[in-house]
Design a protein around this motif. Structure first.
Motif, short mmCIF file in Angstrom:
data_model
loop_
_atom_site.label_atom_id
_atom_site.label_comp_id
_atom_site.label_asym_id
_atom_site.label_seq_id
_atom_site.Cartn_x
_atom_site.Cartn_y
_atom_site.Cartn_z
N ILE A 1 0.87 -0.45 0.17
CA ILE A 1 -0.12 -0.24 0.08
C ILE A 1 0.65 1.18 -0.18
CG2 ILE A 1 -1.49 1.35 1.46
CD1 ILE A 1 -2.67 -1.12 2.34
N GLU A 2 1.51 1.26 0.93
CA GLU A 2 2.97 2.40 0.69
C GLU A 2 3.59 2.51 -0.39
OE1 GLU A 2 6.54 3.56 0.78
OE2 GLU A 2 6.41 1.44 0.96
N ALA A 3 4.02 1.66 -0.84
CA ALA A 3 5.11 1.19 -1.91
C ALA A 3 3.78 1.95 -3.59
CB ALA A 3 5.57 0.73 -2.55
N GLN A 4 3.31 1.51 -4.18
CA GLN A 4 1.99 2.03 -4.85
C GLN A 4 0.73 2.86 -4.86
OE1 GLN A 4 2.35 0.20 -7.50
NE2 GLN A 4 3.18 -1.34 -6.37
N PHE A 5 0.89 3.20 -3.74
CA PHE A 5 0.19 3.96 -3.18
C PHE A 5 0.22 5.71 -2.54
CE2 PHE A 5 -2.38 0.12 -3.87
CZ PHE A 5 -3.32 0.69 -4.85
N VAL A 6 0.94 5.45 -1.69
CA VAL A 6 0.92 5.94 -0.49
C VAL A 6 2.69 7.50 -1.47
CG1 VAL A 6 1.94 7.46 1.44
CG2 VAL A 6 0.29 5.50 1.33
N THR A 7 3.47 6.38 -1.49
CA THR A 7 4.76 7.08 -2.61
C THR A 7 4.69 7.09 -3.45
OG1 THR A 7 6.37 5.72 -0.69
CG2 THR A 7 7.27 6.92 -2.32
#
Length: 373
Positions: A299-305
Motif C-alpha cells: 500500500i505504501e509503495a503503490q499508493f502513498v509514496t
C-alpha cells in the motif's frame, strides 16, 4: 563572372576523410570515455574508506539543510545552526539505538530457537527432504567424499572486532566532521564555485544545479522519512493486533529498512517470518506477520509514496533498480541508502547541462524547464 563562381586563390578544398579515419576517431573518443568511467568506478571502490562516510554526510547534510536554513533565517550563525543540526541528528540516532538495543538483544538470543523451530516445521515436508537427503548420499557415494567438518577457531570473532573497530570508529569521526563542515560551509562553497564559473550562462546553470540538488534531495528524504515513520506506526499497530510480541521494535525496523528500496522490505519480511516461527504454533500462522507487513508495504509503495513523491518527480523504476543494485554492489548497505539521492543529484546536473533532458520531472516542471535557456 559572378562572385559566387569565383574561387579564392590558394584555398583548395580539403579532401573528404575516409570512413576508416572517422570510425577510428569515434572509437578513440569512445575508448577515452570508457577509460574515464572505469577509472571513476575504480576510484569509488578504492577510496571507499574515505568516500563512503563523506558521501553519506553529504546526503544527510542535504536532508538537514532546510532545518539549518530555518535557524539561519532567524539570525543564528551557520556554525551554530550546523552544530544544532548535527546534535539533533545525534539525538535521534541515539534515541533509536537506546530504544531498539534491549529488545534486539533479547531476540538475538532467540535466533537458535527460531532456527530449530524452522527445522521442526520443515519436517512436515518429509518427502522432499528425504528425496534431497537420498540424492546427497548418492552424490557422496559416487564422488567418494567423506563427511565435511567445519572448524571454527576460538577468538576469531574477537580478532575481527579488534581489527574492524578502529576502522569503523575512524569512519564515524569522518562522517560527523564532514556533516558539520558541509552544513556550516554550504553557502561559502556555493559562492566559491559560482565565482569560478566564467560567463553569465554558466553561472546561471551552476546556481540552478545547486538549487535543484538541494530541493530534490531534501524534499525526497524528508518526505520518505515522514512516510517511513507512518509505515512503522502502521506495522506496529498491525503486528500488535495479531499478537506479535515486541511490535514497536519490528515497526521501527520496518521504517528504518524501508529507506533501502526493494532490499529493505525483503529483509524485513524474512525477519518477520522468523518472528512468526517463534510466536505462532502453526506454519501457516508464522506466515501471517510477513504477509501483513508486505500488504502494508505494498500500500505504501503503490499508493502513498507515488502520491506524495510523484507530485515532485517521477523516476524510472528500472533506473532506480539499477542504481540501487550498483551502489549496494559498490558500497554495501550505505550504498543502498544513498542510491536514490545520488540518482537525483545526477538528474539535477543532467537537466541543467544536457538540452532537452527532462527525466524525473513532473509534467508541470517539464513545461517550466522547457522555457529555460
Amino acid at each position: 563572372m559572378r562572385a559566387t563562381e569565383r574561387k579564392r586563390p590558394g584555398a583548395a578544398p580539403s579532401p573528404p576523410r575516409p570512413g576508416f579515419e572517422v570510425w577510428l576517431a569515434r572509437s578513440a573518443q569512445a575508448a577515452l570515455v570508457f577509460l574515464g568511467v572505469t577509472a571513476f568506478f575504480f576510484i569509488l571502490q578504492a577510496g571507499s574508506f574515505l568516500l563512503v562516510p563523506v558521501a553519506l554526510a553529504v546526503v544527510v547534510g542535504l536532508m538537514l539543510s532546510p532545518i539549518a536554513l530555518r535557524m539561519e533565517r532567524r539570525g543564528i550563525p551557520p556554525a551554530f545552526s550546523a552544530t544544532a543540526s548535527v546534535l539533533l541528528f545525534v539525538l535521534v540516532i541515539g534515541f533509536l539505538v537506546a530504544a531498539l538495543a534491549a529488545p534486539l538483544t533479547s531476540w538475538a538470543g532467540r535466533v537458535p530457537q527460531i532456527w530449530n523451530e524452522l527445522q521442526f516445521r520443515l519436517t512436515s515436508l518429509s518427502e522432499p527432504l528425504a528425496t534431497m537427503r537420498s540424492l546427497r548420499e548418492e552424490i557422496r557415494n559416487v564422488t567418494g567424499e567423506a563427511e565435511v567438518t567445519v572448524s571454527v577457531e576460538e577468538g576469531s570473532a574477537m580478532e575481527s572486532f579488534a581489527i574492524l573497530a578502529p576502522t569503523v570508529l575512524a569512519q564515524v569521526v569522518i562522517f560527523f566532521a564532514s556533516l558539520y563542515f558541509f552544513i556550516a560551509t554550504r553557502h561559502d562553497t556555493r559562492l566559491s564555485i559560482l565565482k569560478m564559473c566564467s560567463g553569465r550562462n554558466l553561472r546561471w546553470r551552476a546556481s540552478h544545479i545547486f538549487r535543484d540538488v538541494e530541493e530534490l534531495v531534501s524534499n525526497y528524504l524528508l518526505s520518505i522519512t515522514i512516510i517511513n515513520i507512518c509505515l512503522g506506526l502502521a506495522v506496529t499497530l498491525a503486528l500488535w493486533l495479531i499478537g506479535v510480541p515486541s511490535a514497536p521494535l519490528w515497526g521501527a525496523m520496518a521504517g528504518i529498512l524501508n529507506f533501502i528500496i526493494y532490499i529493505g522490505p525483503a529483509i524485513m519480511a524474512a525477519i518477520l517470518f522468523g518472528v512468526g516461527l517463534a510466536s505462532f504454533q502453526s506454519f501457516a500462522g508464522s506466515l501471517l506477520p510477513p504477509l501483513v507487513y508486505l500488504m502494508l508495504n505494498a500500500i505504501e509503495a503503490q499508493f502513498v509514496t507515488p502520491t506524495v513523491i510523484g507530485k515532485r518527480l517521477t523516476l524510472n523504476p528500472f533506473l532506480v533498480f539499477l542504481a540501487i543494485a550498483f551502489w549496494i554492489w559498490l558500497w554495501g548497505p550505505i550504498g543502498g541508502f544513498i542510491a536514490i539521492p545520488a540518482l537525483l543529484i545526477a538528474f539535477a546536473i543532467a537537466r541543467n547541462i544536457i538540452p532537452g533532458f527532462n527525466w524525473g520531472l513532473t509534467h508541470e516542471k517539464r513545461r517550466r524547464y522547457s522555457r529555460l535557456p
